[in-house]
Design a protein around this motif. Structure first.
Motif, PDB file in Angstrom:
ATOM      1  N   GLY A 155      71.590  23.852   4.125  1.00 47.82           N
ATOM      2  CA  GLY A 155      71.245  23.000   3.410  1.00 47.82           C
ATOM      3  C   GLY A 155      69.624  22.518   3.673  1.00 47.82           C
ATOM      4  N   LEU A 156      69.760  22.574   5.313  1.00 47.08           N
ATOM      5  CA  LEU A 156      68.313  22.391   5.830  1.00 47.08           C
ATOM      6  C   LEU A 156      67.320  23.581   5.615  1.00 47.08           C
ATOM      7  CD1 LEU A 156      66.515  20.508   7.626  1.00 47.08           C
ATOM      8  CD2 LEU A 156      67.529  21.667   9.519  1.00 47.08           C
ATOM      9  N   ILE A 157      67.983  24.816   5.602  1.00 47.96           N
ATOM     10  CA  ILE A 157      67.145  25.966   5.360  1.00 47.96           C
ATOM     11  C   ILE A 157      66.423  25.992   3.707  1.00 47.96           C
ATOM     12  CG2 ILE A 157      67.193  28.496   5.000  1.00 47.96           C
ATOM     13  CD1 ILE A 157      69.218  28.410   7.270  1.00 47.96           C
ATOM     14  N   MET A 158      67.445  25.387   2.868  1.00 50.87           N
ATOM     15  CA  MET A 158      67.046  25.224   1.541  1.00 50.87           C
ATOM     16  C   MET A 158      65.870  24.271   1.699  1.00 50.87           C
ATOM     17  SD  MET A 158      70.458  25.547  -0.737  1.00 50.87           S
ATOM     18  CE  MET A 158      70.091  26.859  -2.038  1.00 50.87           C
ATOM     19  N   ALA A 159      66.003  22.993   2.282  1.00 50.52           N
ATOM     20  CA  ALA A 159      64.890  22.258   2.247  1.00 50.52           C
ATOM     21  C   ALA A 159      63.495  22.798   2.845  1.00 50.52           C
ATOM     22  CB  ALA A 159      65.410  21.174   3.072  1.00 50.52           C
ATOM     23  N   LEU A 160      63.878  23.673   3.909  1.00 52.66           N
ATOM     24  CA  LEU A 160      62.808  24.472   4.515  1.00 52.66           C
ATOM     25  C   LEU A 160      61.865  25.184   3.378  1.00 52.66           C
ATOM     26  CD1 LEU A 160      62.817  26.160   8.034  1.00 52.66           C
ATOM     27  CD2 LEU A 160      61.753  27.362   5.877  1.00 52.66           C
ATOM     28  N   ILE A 161      62.520  25.876   2.571  1.00 52.03           N
ATOM     29  CA  ILE A 161      61.834  26.889   1.631  1.00 52.03           C
ATOM     30  C   ILE A 161      61.359  25.978   0.484  1.00 52.03           C
ATOM     31  CG2 ILE A 161      62.793  28.222  -0.401  1.00 52.03           C
ATOM     32  CD1 ILE A 161      65.107  29.395   1.490  1.00 52.03           C
ATOM     33  N   GLN A 162      62.023  24.814   0.292  1.00 50.75           N
ATOM     34  CA  GLN A 162      61.397  23.669  -0.761  1.00 50.75           C
ATOM     35  C   GLN A 162      60.206  23.678  -0.020  1.00 50.75           C
ATOM     36  OE1 GLN A 162      62.897  22.966  -3.819  1.00 50.75           O
ATOM     37  NE2 GLN A 162      60.423  22.567  -4.112  1.00 50.75           N
ATOM     38  N   GLN A 163      59.692  23.409   1.045  1.00 54.42           N
ATOM     39  CA  GLN A 163      58.640  23.076   1.787  1.00 54.42           C
ATOM     40  C   GLN A 163      57.733  24.275   1.736  1.00 54.42           C
ATOM     41  OE1 GLN A 163      56.821  20.473   2.450  1.00 54.42           O
ATOM     42  NE2 GLN A 163      55.133  21.161   3.281  1.00 54.42           N
ATOM     43  N   GLU A 164      58.423  25.400   2.224  1.00 55.52           N
ATOM     44  CA  GLU A 164      57.485  26.530   2.214  1.00 55.52           C
ATOM     45  C   GLU A 164      56.871  27.395   1.141  1.00 55.52           C
ATOM     46  OE1 GLU A 164      56.363  28.172   4.948  1.00 55.52           O
ATOM     47  OE2 GLU A 164      57.278  26.791   6.316  1.00 55.52           O
ATOM     48  N   GLY A 223      72.823  19.688  -3.715  1.00 56.83           N
ATOM     49  CA  GLY A 223      74.041  20.314  -3.355  1.00 56.83           C
ATOM     50  C   GLY A 223      74.426  19.381  -2.147  1.00 56.83           C
ATOM     51  N   GLU A 224      75.846  19.141  -2.019  1.00 61.70           N
ATOM     52  CA  GLU A 224      76.316  18.573  -0.726  1.00 61.70           C
ATOM     53  C   GLU A 224      76.956  19.528   0.221  1.00 61.70           C
ATOM     54  OE1 GLU A 224      78.371  15.078  -1.336  1.00 61.70           O
ATOM     55  OE2 GLU A 224      76.961  14.071  -2.728  1.00 61.70           O
ATOM     56  N   GLY A 225      76.905  19.256   1.505  1.00 61.50           N
ATOM     57  CA  GLY A 225      77.647  20.212   2.546  1.00 61.50           C
ATOM     58  C   GLY A 225      78.044  19.700   3.818  1.00 61.50           C
ATOM     59  N   ALA A 226      78.547  20.396   4.760  1.00 67.71           N
ATOM     60  CA  ALA A 226      78.653  19.712   6.071  1.00 67.71           C
ATOM     61  C   ALA A 226      77.270  19.231   6.475  1.00 67.71           C
ATOM     62  CB  ALA A 226      79.019  20.881   6.890  1.00 67.71           C
ATOM     63  N   GLY A 227      77.208  18.032   6.868  1.00 64.43           N
ATOM     64  CA  GLY A 227      75.914  17.320   7.610  1.00 64.43           C
ATOM     65  C   GLY A 227      74.857  16.816   6.639  1.00 64.43           C
ATOM     66  N   GLY A 228      74.955  17.226   5.359  1.00 61.45           N
ATOM     67  CA  GLY A 228      73.958  16.612   4.435  1.00 61.45           C
ATOM     68  C   GLY A 228      73.734  17.047   3.126  1.00 61.45           C
ATOM     69  N   THR A 229      72.704  16.713   2.465  1.00 60.56           N
ATOM     70  CA  THR A 229      72.477  16.953   1.064  1.00 60.56           C
ATOM     71  C   THR A 229      71.142  17.492   1.107  1.00 60.56           C
ATOM     72  OG1 THR A 229      73.965  15.331   0.049  1.00 60.56           O
ATOM     73  CG2 THR A 229      72.399  16.246  -1.416  1.00 60.56           C
ATOM     74  N   ALA A 230      70.806  18.604   0.361  1.00 53.54           N
ATOM     75  CA  ALA A 230      69.596  19.057   0.111  1.00 53.54           C
ATOM     76  C   ALA A 230      68.977  18.891  -1.241  1.00 53.54           C
ATOM     77  CB  ALA A 230      69.262  20.695   0.825  1.00 53.54           C
ATOM     78  N   GLN A 231      67.954  18.255  -1.720  1.00 51.36           N
ATOM     79  CA  GLN A 231      67.490  18.242  -2.975  1.00 51.36           C
ATOM     80  C   GLN A 231      66.322  19.103  -3.255  1.00 51.36           C
ATOM     81  OE1 GLN A 231      66.009  14.265  -3.889  1.00 51.36           O
ATOM     82  NE2 GLN A 231      66.575  14.609  -6.278  1.00 51.36           N
ATOM     83  N   VAL A 232      66.758  20.220  -3.912  1.00 49.49           N
ATOM     84  CA  VAL A 232      65.600  21.171  -4.199  1.00 49.49           C
ATOM     85  C   VAL A 232      65.589  21.535  -5.607  1.00 49.49           C
ATOM     86  CG1 VAL A 232      66.234  22.051  -1.946  1.00 49.49           C
ATOM     87  CG2 VAL A 232      67.508  22.852  -3.778  1.00 49.49           C
ATOM     88  N   SER A 233      64.564  22.412  -5.904  1.00 47.87           N
ATOM     89  CA  SER A 233      64.443  22.888  -7.465  1.00 47.87           C
ATOM     90  C   SER A 233      65.398  24.182  -7.651  1.00 47.87           C
ATOM     91  CB  SER A 233      62.871  23.328  -7.513  1.00 47.87           C
ATOM     92  OG  SER A 233      62.816  24.449  -6.580  1.00 47.87           O
ATOM     93  N   ALA A 234      65.595  24.398  -8.903  1.00 47.88           N
ATOM     94  CA  ALA A 234      66.200  25.353  -9.415  1.00 47.88           C
ATOM     95  C   ALA A 234      65.891  27.180  -8.974  1.00 47.88           C
ATOM     96  CB  ALA A 234      66.427  25.213 -10.855  1.00 47.88           C
ATOM     97  N   GLU A 235      64.544  26.817  -8.638  1.00 51.11           N
ATOM     98  CA  GLU A 235      63.957  28.045  -8.111  1.00 51.11           C
ATOM     99  C   GLU A 235      64.417  28.479  -6.623  1.00 51.11           C
ATOM    100  OE1 GLU A 235      59.591  28.668 -10.043  1.00 51.11           O
ATOM    101  OE2 GLU A 235      59.901  26.670  -9.219  1.00 51.11           O
TER     102      GLU A 235
END
Length: 345
Positions: free
Chosen positions: A93-102, A59-71
């Motif tokens: 977006g960054l928090i979603m990327a963080l969750i993908q890692q976590e 998804g895109e948004g202010a500042g960048g794009t997070a590429q994450v899983s459906a989960e």
């Protein structure tokens, strides 16, 4: 996530909200399919898995794009809710990327935030509560890190004691992270402490338009343009700080960014924007090249703002609106008196 004595590993932009009813229906179908075939579809992604998302979404948004899983994507409404509540709405977006890692969105303690409130790892069993606590903690480390995204991300993994440690040594770097990890390992008698590559691991799931900006000089500047640009890029997102001359200041002002960066390659640009103007020579606009400096008159007459031209009508600078960032030369010319391009002799 992390308490101060975090032993495990933990890593801002907005994901677009799915407002179209048809999109929600299609997304629901995807979730149903994923629940049935999820293991097969997402086998390539383990906790903090590979940077490949054959079944994921972005998804895109202010500042960048997070590429994450459906989960992970399914938690976007909750992340948006708490990010706005704690004043970091632009970092969804960054928090979603963080969750993908976590957790990849596959554990109840979605943000691995139990330890930040003194509980054992994985003790939180309510995803809503995990996200609330995790987002709240991330907002706190962002504030303590004075807006330095990389410093905040590493502190999410190491604990907030890392922030002061890093600031006392010039700011975040992978080297500083390694030193801190080693010091904590020795202090606690552990074989390792945290993930020294946490920032890199999280940011592989998050991309901004700035990632595509590559600067290559033609070899005629006095310095290596690419090297100088790469140094400046390390500070993207750092806030504007009046009088800021080093990363330890928590941010730079316009001349401070150039002074510090060029000092790393042995060039003296000490002083204000006016001083830097006087240390350089004029260049006709039809002859400009990456590495030239661009000057404006902003809060006072004469040279009071400076940045480095990177090509394609853009220059990198530290300004009061966006901190260290890229700006459009044409847009700035509409707002402020333009004083010209100049080159380091």
């Amino acid at each position: 996530m992390q308490g101060v004595l975090k032993k495990g590993a933990k890593v801002a932009g907005t994901i677009a909200v799915l407002k179209n009813p048809l999109t929600w229906i299609l997304t629901g179908i995807l979730f149903l399919l994923f629940s049935i075939f999820g293991v097969a579809l997402f086998l390539s992604i383990s906790l903090g898995g590979e940077n490949q998302f054959e079944s994921g979404m972005s998804g895109e948004g202010a500042g960048g794009t997070a590429q994450v899983s459906a989960e992970v994507l399914r938690y976007e409404p909750l992340i948006q809710k708490y990010a706005e509540e704690y004043g970091i709405g632009k970092y969804v977006g960054l928090i979603m990327a963080l969750i993908q890692q976590e957790s990849g969105g596959r554990q109840l303690d979605v943000m691995q935030s139990s330890e930040s409130i003194g509980l054992p790892p994985g003790a939180i069993t309510d995803p809503d509560y995990s996200i609330k606590i995790g987002v709240k903690y991330f907002s706190e480390v962002m504030k303590q890190a004075k807006g330095d995204i990389r410093l905040a991300l590493q502190a999410y993994n190491f604990g907030n004691s890392f922030i002061q440690y890093a600031l006392e040594r010039g700011g975040y770097s992978e080297e500083i992270a390694s030193q801190f990890s080693q010091a904590m390992s020795e202090k606690l008698g552990w074989s390792s402490y945290g993930d020294v590559n946490y920032v890199e691991h999280v940011l592989r799931y998050y991309h901004t338009e700035n990632d595509s900006i590559v600067v290559v000089g033609d070899g005629t500047q006095r310095f290596d343009v690419e090297e100088v640009h790469n140094i400046m890029k390390e500070f993207l997102g750092l806030p504007y700080v009046w009088g800021g001359r080093t990363p330890a200041s928590g941010g730079f002002d316009c001349s401070g960014l150039l002074e510090y960066t060029f000092a790393q390659v042995g060039i003296d640009l000490y002083g204000t924007a006016e001083s830097q103007y006087n240390k350089t020579v004029p260049v006709p606009e039809d002859q400009i090249k990456p590495g030239d400096l661009v000057f404006f008159s902003t809060y006072k007459l004469g040279p009071s703002h400076v940045g480095m031209y990177v090509g394609d009508g853009k220059f990198i600078n530290s300004n009061g609106s966006n901190g260290t960032s890229y700006s459009s030369f044409k847009e700035w010319k509409k707002l402020y008196p333009f004083l010209g391009f100049r080159r380091i002799p």
